[in-house]
Design an enzyme around this catalytic site. Structure first.
Site, PDB file in Angstrom:
ATOM      1  N   CYS A  49       9.741  12.322  16.276  1.00 28.47           N
ATOM      2  CA  CYS A  49       9.418  13.184  15.132  1.00 28.47           C
ATOM      3  C   CYS A  49       9.212  14.623  15.621  1.00 28.47           C
ATOM      4  O   CYS A  49       8.494  14.863  16.593  1.00 28.47           O
ATOM      5  CB  CYS A  49       8.176  12.670  14.416  1.00 28.47           C
ATOM      6  SG  CYS A  49       8.388  11.023  13.703  1.00 28.47           S
TER       7      CYS A  49
ATOM      8  N   SER B 211       4.626   6.660   6.899  1.00 25.29           N
ATOM      9  CA  SER B 211       4.845   8.094   7.069  1.00 25.29           C
ATOM     10  C   SER B 211       6.159   8.497   6.403  1.00 25.29           C
ATOM     11  O   SER B 211       7.232   8.091   6.856  1.00 25.29           O
ATOM     12  CB  SER B 211       4.891   8.448   8.563  1.00 25.29           C
ATOM     13  OG  SER B 211       3.670   8.155   9.175  1.00 25.29           O
ATOM     14  N   LEU B 212       6.068   9.298   5.345  1.00 25.58           N
ATOM     15  CA  LEU B 212       7.268   9.810   4.686  1.00 25.58           C
ATOM     16  C   LEU B 212       7.599  11.210   5.191  1.00 25.58           C
ATOM     17  O   LEU B 212       8.662  11.454   5.741  1.00 25.58           O
ATOM     18  CB  LEU B 212       7.075   9.849   3.164  1.00 25.58           C
ATOM     19  CG  LEU B 212       7.094   8.521   2.418  1.00 25.58           C
ATOM     20  CD1 LEU B 212       7.071   8.772   0.915  1.00 25.58           C
ATOM     21  CD2 LEU B 212       8.318   7.690   2.787  1.00 25.58           C
ATOM     22  N   HIS B 213       6.713  12.162   4.921  1.00 24.91           N
ATOM     23  CA  HIS B 213       6.794  13.543   5.408  1.00 24.91           C
ATOM     24  C   HIS B 213       7.963  14.350   4.839  1.00 24.91           C
ATOM     25  O   HIS B 213       8.116  15.526   5.177  1.00 24.91           O
ATOM     26  CB  HIS B 213       6.837  13.593   6.934  1.00 24.91           C
ATOM     27  CG  HIS B 213       5.728  12.833   7.586  1.00 24.91           C
ATOM     28  ND1 HIS B 213       4.439  12.793   7.061  1.00 24.91           N
ATOM     29  CD2 HIS B 213       5.694  12.069   8.714  1.00 24.91           C
ATOM     30  CE1 HIS B 213       3.672  12.044   7.848  1.00 24.91           C
ATOM     31  NE2 HIS B 213       4.404  11.588   8.833  1.00 24.91           N
TER      32      HIS B 213
ATOM     33  N   GLU C 264      -4.785   8.218  24.168  1.00 26.17           N
ATOM     34  CA  GLU C 264      -5.883   8.839  23.433  1.00 26.17           C
ATOM     35  C   GLU C 264      -6.433   7.897  22.377  1.00 26.17           C
ATOM     36  O   GLU C 264      -5.684   7.185  21.715  1.00 26.17           O
ATOM     37  CB  GLU C 264      -5.392  10.119  22.758  1.00 26.17           C
ATOM     38  CG  GLU C 264      -4.959  11.178  23.746  1.00 26.17           C
ATOM     39  CD  GLU C 264      -4.107  12.242  23.109  1.00 26.17           C
ATOM     40  OE1 GLU C 264      -4.549  12.812  22.091  1.00 26.17           O
ATOM     41  OE2 GLU C 264      -3.003  12.491  23.614  1.00 26.17           O
TER      42      GLU C 264
ATOM     43  N   SER D  90      -0.369   2.269  10.508  1.00 25.66           N
ATOM     44  CA  SER D  90       0.549   3.342  10.129  1.00 25.66           C
ATOM     45  C   SER D  90       1.901   3.140  10.806  1.00 25.66           C
ATOM     46  O   SER D  90       1.962   2.841  12.006  1.00 25.66           O
ATOM     47  CB  SER D  90      -0.040   4.697  10.541  1.00 25.66           C
ATOM     48  OG  SER D  90       0.865   5.742  10.237  1.00 25.66           O
TER      49      SER D  90
ATOM     50  N   CYS E 285       5.551  16.309  16.154  1.00 28.00           N
ATOM     51  CA  CYS E 285       4.490  15.513  16.791  1.00 28.00           C
ATOM     52  C   CYS E 285       4.447  15.715  18.306  1.00 28.00           C
ATOM     53  O   CYS E 285       5.493  15.710  18.967  1.00 28.00           O
ATOM     54  CB  CYS E 285       4.714  14.036  16.469  1.00 28.00           C
ATOM     55  SG  CYS E 285       3.433  12.942  17.116  1.00 28.00           S
TER      56      CYS E 285
ATOM     57  N   CYS F  80      -9.511   5.376  15.810  1.00 27.69           N
ATOM     58  CA  CYS F  80      -8.055   5.484  15.735  1.00 27.69           C
ATOM     59  C   CYS F  80      -7.501   5.183  17.120  1.00 27.69           C
ATOM     60  O   CYS F  80      -7.848   5.861  18.092  1.00 27.69           O
ATOM     61  CB  CYS F  80      -7.647   6.882  15.274  1.00 27.69           C
ATOM     62  SG  CYS F  80      -5.853   7.133  15.210  1.00 27.69           S
TER      63      CYS F  80
ATOM     64  N   GLY G 267       2.340   6.319  19.430  1.00 26.74           N
ATOM     65  CA  GLY G 267       3.221   5.152  19.416  1.00 26.74           C
ATOM     66  C   GLY G 267       3.532   4.679  18.013  1.00 26.74           C
ATOM     67  O   GLY G 267       2.861   5.029  17.045  1.00 26.74           O
ATOM     68  N   GLU G 268       4.583   3.886  17.896  1.00 24.87           N
ATOM     69  CA  GLU G 268       4.958   3.241  16.638  1.00 24.87           C
ATOM     70  C   GLU G 268       4.498   1.786  16.704  1.00 24.87           C
ATOM     71  O   GLU G 268       5.098   0.974  17.423  1.00 24.87           O
ATOM     72  CB  GLU G 268       6.480   3.328  16.433  1.00 24.87           C
ATOM     73  CG  GLU G 268       7.039   2.428  15.346  1.00 24.87           C
ATOM     74  CD  GLU G 268       6.305   2.529  14.001  1.00 24.87           C
ATOM     75  OE1 GLU G 268       5.798   1.491  13.533  1.00 24.87           O
ATOM     76  OE2 GLU G 268       6.247   3.636  13.439  1.00 24.87           O
TER      77      GLU G 268
ATOM     78  N   ASN H  91      -1.483  19.892  11.926  1.00 23.16           N
ATOM     79  CA  ASN H  91      -2.265  20.451  13.020  1.00 23.16           C
ATOM     80  C   ASN H  91      -1.237  20.986  14.020  1.00 23.16           C
ATOM     81  O   ASN H  91      -0.637  20.219  14.762  1.00 23.16           O
ATOM     82  CB  ASN H  91      -3.131  19.359  13.652  1.00 23.16           C
ATOM     83  CG  ASN H  91      -4.145  19.897  14.643  1.00 23.16           C
ATOM     84  OD1 ASN H  91      -4.071  21.048  15.054  1.00 23.16           O
ATOM     85  ND2 ASN H  91      -5.079  19.051  15.043  1.00 23.16           N
TER      86      ASN H  91
ATOM     87  N   CYS I 187      -2.371  13.614  17.591  1.00 28.31           N
ATOM     88  CA  CYS I 187      -1.921  12.620  18.560  1.00 28.31           C
ATOM     89  C   CYS I 187      -1.116  13.271  19.681  1.00 28.31           C
ATOM     90  O   CYS I 187      -0.193  14.034  19.429  1.00 28.31           O
ATOM     91  CB  CYS I 187      -1.062  11.566  17.872  1.00 28.31           C
ATOM     92  SG  CYS I 187      -1.962  10.579  16.673  1.00 28.31           S
TER      93      CYS I 187
ATOM     94  N   CYS J  77       5.678   7.968  22.878  1.00 28.02           N
ATOM     95  CA  CYS J  77       6.334   7.490  21.654  1.00 28.02           C
ATOM     96  C   CYS J  77       7.822   7.818  21.710  1.00 28.02           C
ATOM     97  O   CYS J  77       8.210   8.896  22.170  1.00 28.02           O
ATOM     98  CB  CYS J  77       5.697   8.154  20.433  1.00 28.02           C
ATOM     99  SG  CYS J  77       6.358   7.552  18.855  1.00 28.02           S
TER     100      CYS J  77
END
Length: 343
Positions: free
Chosen positions: A115, A216-218, A91, A193, A118, A104, A161-162, A292, A335, A111
């Site tokens: 997480c 990304s902390l979250h 995407e 990111s 996600c 983006c 992906g990372e 989301n 994503c 991935c």
């Protein structure tokens, strides 16, 4: 006979592949591929017919193909599902801001980070994207915008992906994108990111390219972060924060910490208090992202009141925070959602 794909090659690599031709031909072909949207050699009208025929026998121009396109009601967001030559799809999202057009991109097919909130991780990781495939996402959107006499102005590498576990391909793509014979994009208009791959952050520092780093902390503590982000067991919060601080010190660029707000999970005032404490003194911003929701994940969006309280707490405690403007929630712009539906 398998033909060599020229898309994704640097000018030097093109010159090597076309070593039997004058060097200026490689520049011509690079301009056709990257700037003029040529999909085959027949489009290259300033080359002789014989040369075009010879090139067509040995080489090809592989670019991603559109599978599906979704446009948001406000027309500010367009999401593309793009397919590569092996059938793998990713995407890519176009977001139209008042300051320009941002794309983006994804860096992997699927991935492996796992997480919990996600959609990208639901089917695991299939493979890395090549530098050419990542660049292909950007060029695809740039060609799409040409029909409106516009272009891609900024790049965010925040899709599936990372990015930092595909470091070499990522770096080659960044350098190629920066070249004048592609889009000549300034590094300062690029944001990468990561969920916090500490050794790769240090490698990025060593490259001395002034991209913006977004981490990304979250979660504001190790226990909660490990529960929702398995990568925390390899690179705990304190190590990630040290790497972020080092990036800001060495590059002079303010680091952005991404924080997805999940209702009833990480959105209380106590969580905000802990976050303000661990970021105290850092050259950073916090980007708050109301989740989301993904059908396959049992997480809920926080209330408007919780979002505002979290935001105001951080700012009142000297942490510069923003709430991310939401794009395309009605077209599943999170994503992985479109790809998973297509699978």
């Amino acid at each position: 006979m398998n033909k060599k794909n020229l898309f994704g090659l640097t000018l030097t690599e093109l010159e090597n592949e076309l070593s039997n031709l004058p060097k200026f031909r490689a520049k011509q072909i690079a301009a056709w591929i990257y700037q003029r949207g040529a999909k085959n050699f027949e489009d290259m009208t300033d080359l002789s017919k014989n040369l075009r025929a010879d090139l067509n026998e040995k080489f090809e121009i592989q670019t991603p193909q559109l599978v599906k396109k979704l446009v948001s009601k406000d027309r500010l967001t367009t999401k593309f599902l793009l397919k590569f030559n092996d059938g793998a799809a990713v995407e890519t999202v176009l977001m139209r801001h008042d300051y320009g057009n941002s794309v983006c991109i994804s860096t992997q097919v699927g991935c492996a980070m796992g997480c919990k909130f996600c959609a990208s991780t639901l089917n695991g990781m299939q493979r890395n994207l090549t530098a050419g495939e990542m660049l292909g996402e950007i060029i695809f959107v740039n060609d799409f915008l040409k029909t409106e006499n516009q272009k891609v102005d900024t790049l965010v590498i925040m899709g599936t992906g990372e990015p930092l576990t595909n470091f070499d391909n990522l770096l080659k793509m960044l350098k190629l994108l920066h070249e004048n014979y592609t889009l000549g994009m300034s590094y300062r208009k690029i944001t990468i990111s990561t969920c916090g791959i500490v050794p790769a952050i240090k490698n990025l520092i060593a490259e001395k390219i002034p991209v913006t780093l977004s981490i990304s902390l979250h979660a504001p503590n190790n226990k909660l972060r490990s529960e929702i982000m398995p990568i925390n067991s390899a690179f705990p919060l304190n190590e990630v924060l040290k790497a972020g601080e080092l990036y800001a010190q060495e590059t002079g660029r303010r680091v952005t910490y991404e924080y997805i707000l999940i209702g009833g999970v990480n959105d209380t005032e106590e969580h905000a208090r802990q976050l303000a404490k661990i970021l105290d003194g850092q050259l950073c911003n916090v980007n708050l992202i109301p989740i989301n929701p993904v059908d396959e994940r049992n997480f809920q969006r926080p209330t408007h009141n919780a979002i505002q309280k979290f935001f105001h707490f951080l700012n009142s405690h000297n942490i510069n925070a923003t709430i991310r403007k939401e794009f395309g929630d009605e077209i599943n712009a999170a994503c992985g959602q479109l790809r998973n539906q297509n699978l």
